[in-house]
Design an enzyme around this catalytic site. Structure first.
Site, PDB file in Angstrom:
ATOM      1  CG  ASP A  95       5.427   3.632   2.046  1.00 29.59           C
ATOM      2  OD1 ASP A  95       5.370   4.211   3.144  1.00 29.59           O
ATOM      3  OD2 ASP A  95       4.466   3.573   1.244  1.00 29.59           O
ATOM      4  CE  LYS A 100      -1.406   5.385   7.635  1.00 30.40           C
ATOM      5  NZ  LYS A 100      -0.983   4.869   6.337  1.00 30.40           N
ATOM      6  CG  PHE A 140      -1.914   1.171   1.104  1.00 29.73           C
ATOM      7  CD1 PHE A 140      -3.076   1.049   0.345  1.00 29.73           C
ATOM      8  CD2 PHE A 140      -1.660   2.385   1.718  1.00 29.73           C
ATOM      9  CE1 PHE A 140      -3.962   2.118   0.219  1.00 29.73           C
ATOM     10  CE2 PHE A 140      -2.542   3.453   1.594  1.00 29.73           C
ATOM     11  CZ  PHE A 140      -3.690   3.314   0.843  1.00 29.73           C
TER      12      PHE A 140
HETATM   13  C1  LIG Z   1      -1.197   5.180   4.921  1.00 29.86           C
HETATM   14  C2  LIG Z   1      -0.075   4.794   4.015  1.00 29.86           C
HETATM   15  C3  LIG Z   1       0.198   5.528   2.843  1.00 29.86           C
HETATM   16  C4  LIG Z   1      -0.681   6.645   2.370  1.00 29.86           C
HETATM   17  O1  LIG Z   1      -0.677   7.742   3.207  1.00 29.86           O
HETATM   18  P1  LIG Z   1      -1.774   8.918   2.999  1.00 29.86           P
HETATM   19  O2  LIG Z   1      -1.361   9.933   3.998  1.00 29.86           O
HETATM   20  O3  LIG Z   1      -3.115   8.310   3.266  1.00 29.86           O
HETATM   21  O4  LIG Z   1      -1.646   9.384   1.608  1.00 29.86           O
HETATM   22  C5  LIG Z   1       1.306   5.172   2.110  1.00 29.86           C
HETATM   23  N1  LIG Z   1       2.093   4.149   2.473  1.00 29.86           N
HETATM   24  C6  LIG Z   1       1.864   3.429   3.581  1.00 29.86           C
HETATM   25  C7  LIG Z   1       2.785   2.318   3.942  1.00 29.86           C
HETATM   26  C8  LIG Z   1       0.764   3.714   4.387  1.00 29.86           C
HETATM   27  O5  LIG Z   1       0.510   2.967   5.464  1.00 29.86           O
END
Ligand SMILES: *Cc1c(COP(=O)(O)O)cnc(C)c1O
Length: 397
Positions: free
Chosen positions: A223, A252, A138
């Site tokens: 990420d 986050k 994700f």
């Molecule tokens: C939540 C998340 C995102 C996206 O972040 P947003 O602030 O909702 O755009 C990207 N990568 C990871 C691993 C996430 O958990």
């Protein structure tokens, strides 16, 4: 106003893209939130792994008050001290040499995608732009990041997607090795897959990826939007693997709920973002940077990652004891306070039962319960959560 009426308006006026729980939250304090009917919940969701220092932490609230009364916003045409201090602090406590600020995880990943393309083209060849990402990953909801996200359910109906992405199974080094070719610019990976089911890779996975990237001139992009800022029991999850990435993305928990994202990179890579090549109107305003500065200082000074590691062990031990007597539990996994409980059935009904008993938890995919409490959780909070989870799971026959 009555909760029932509020929820009716919600159903009527919002775009229907969220499957929301039928409660309306009005207040938070530490580990707890309250709904519009006055019911109290122990919050083991923390937004979605956002509120690392809990709700209305005094240092965060103090920074918000002070920054709001000093200087909310000026553009990135000017320097501002909080942004500079924050960039410096992030670099001093990570592998990185430079930082770009934005407003969300998706935006941080967009910046990383643009950066690695530019770097590979400048450094190697004009047709070197491909990014290898993982199935079940994700990375966000913008077109490029939803393309990077290896889950069709998030892409459905939004085609055509962005060219230049390949997907391989997570935790499979051989698959990455086979996928790398003369067009590959970067490997993009979560150190632990969050939304995809709290999937923890084998110990050799990240070091193996680092080695493959070094041998081929491919950049390693981590990420850490969900795993960063202490969640896994280290400030950054890559520390557990004893490696460093070339690029890392954060969001986050970075400003404990005030929207903020960041992309960090090594000097040689970051240099490609020459003046005018990338920008964000709101990125790193003095307001949000002051809040993030308070968050990061608190996390470091109060050794919050170590607490997360300790509380994580307590929770995992308790969950494993639970798993031994509840047949519906298939596996318990995670690191620090990012924990997944895989069930042999949909996790949604268990989440509902927990909420009815006063505990907020998340899912990660269909069949995994996800716990991502604030990192300030105490042993008593974990015991209480385990008690409620035990009862909720025991009613799964
Ligand atoms: C939540 C998340 C995102 C996206 O972040 P947003 O602030 O909702 O755009 C990207 N990568 C990871 C691993 C996430 O958990």
């Amino acid at each position: 106003m009555e909760t029932r009426e509020l929820l009716e308006w919600s159903a009527r006026y919002h775009t229907p893209n969220y499957g929301r729980t039928p409660i309306c939250l009005v207040r938070g304090d530490g580990m707890r939130v309250w709904d519009s009917d006055g019911r109290e919940y122990l919050d083991f969701a923390a937004g979605i792994a956002v509120v690392a220092l809990g709700h209305c932490h005094p240092r965060v609230t103090g920074a918000i008050r002070e920054a709001a009364a000093t200087l909310l916003h000026v553009s990135n045409l000017y320097h501002t001290a909080p942004q500079i201090h924050l960039a410096k602090l992030l670099c001093e406590h990570s592998f990185a040499d430079r930082v770009f600020f934005c407003n969300s995880g998706a935006e941080a990943n967009e910046a990383a995608i643009k950066l690695v393309r530019r770097y590979a083209k400048e450094r190697f060849a004009s047709d070197r732009y491909e990014i290898i990402a993982m199935r079940n990953s994700f990375h966000g909801r913008t077109l490029a990041t939803v393309t990077a996200t290896g889950q069709e359910k998030y892409q459905h109906g939004f085609e055509p997607l962005v060219p230049g992405f390949k997907h391989v199974p997570y935790n499979d080094l051989r698959a990455v090795e086979r996928a790398i070719d003369s067009r590959t610019a970067a490997v993009l990976v979560e150190p632990i897959q969050g939304e995809g089911g709290v999937n923890v890779p084998d110990e050799g996975y990240l070091p193996g990826l680092r080695k493959l990237c070094d041998e081929t001139g491919v950049l390693l992009v981590l990420d850490e939007v969900q795993t960063g800022i202490g969640r896994t029991g280290a400030l950054w999850a890559y520390e557990h693997a004893g490696i460093a990435p070339d690029v890392m993305t954060l969001a986050k928990a970075l400003a404990n709920g005030v929207p903020m994202g960041a992309m960090l990179a090594r000097e040689a890579v970051a240099r490609c973002l020459t003046p005018g090549s990338h920008a964000s109107t709101f990125g790193g305003t003095p307001f949000v940077a002051s809040v993030a500065l308070a968050v990061l200082t608190t996390v470091i000074e109060e050794k919050i990652p170590e607490r997360a590691a300790r509380m994580g062990r307590l929770l995992v031990d308790g969950l494993q004891r639970l798993a031994a007597r509840v047949p519906a539990v298939r596996a318990v996994r995670g690191r620090g306070l990012l924990i997944g409980v895989e069930l042999d059935r949909p996790a949604g009904p268990v989440v509902d039962r927990c909420r009815e008993a006063g505990l907020l938890v998340l899912t990660a995919g269909e069949q995994v319960l996800r716990l991502a409490p604030p990192l300030i959780a105490e042993a008593a909070d974990c015991e209480r959560a385990l008690g409620i989870l035990g009862t909720a799971l025991a009613s799964e026959r």
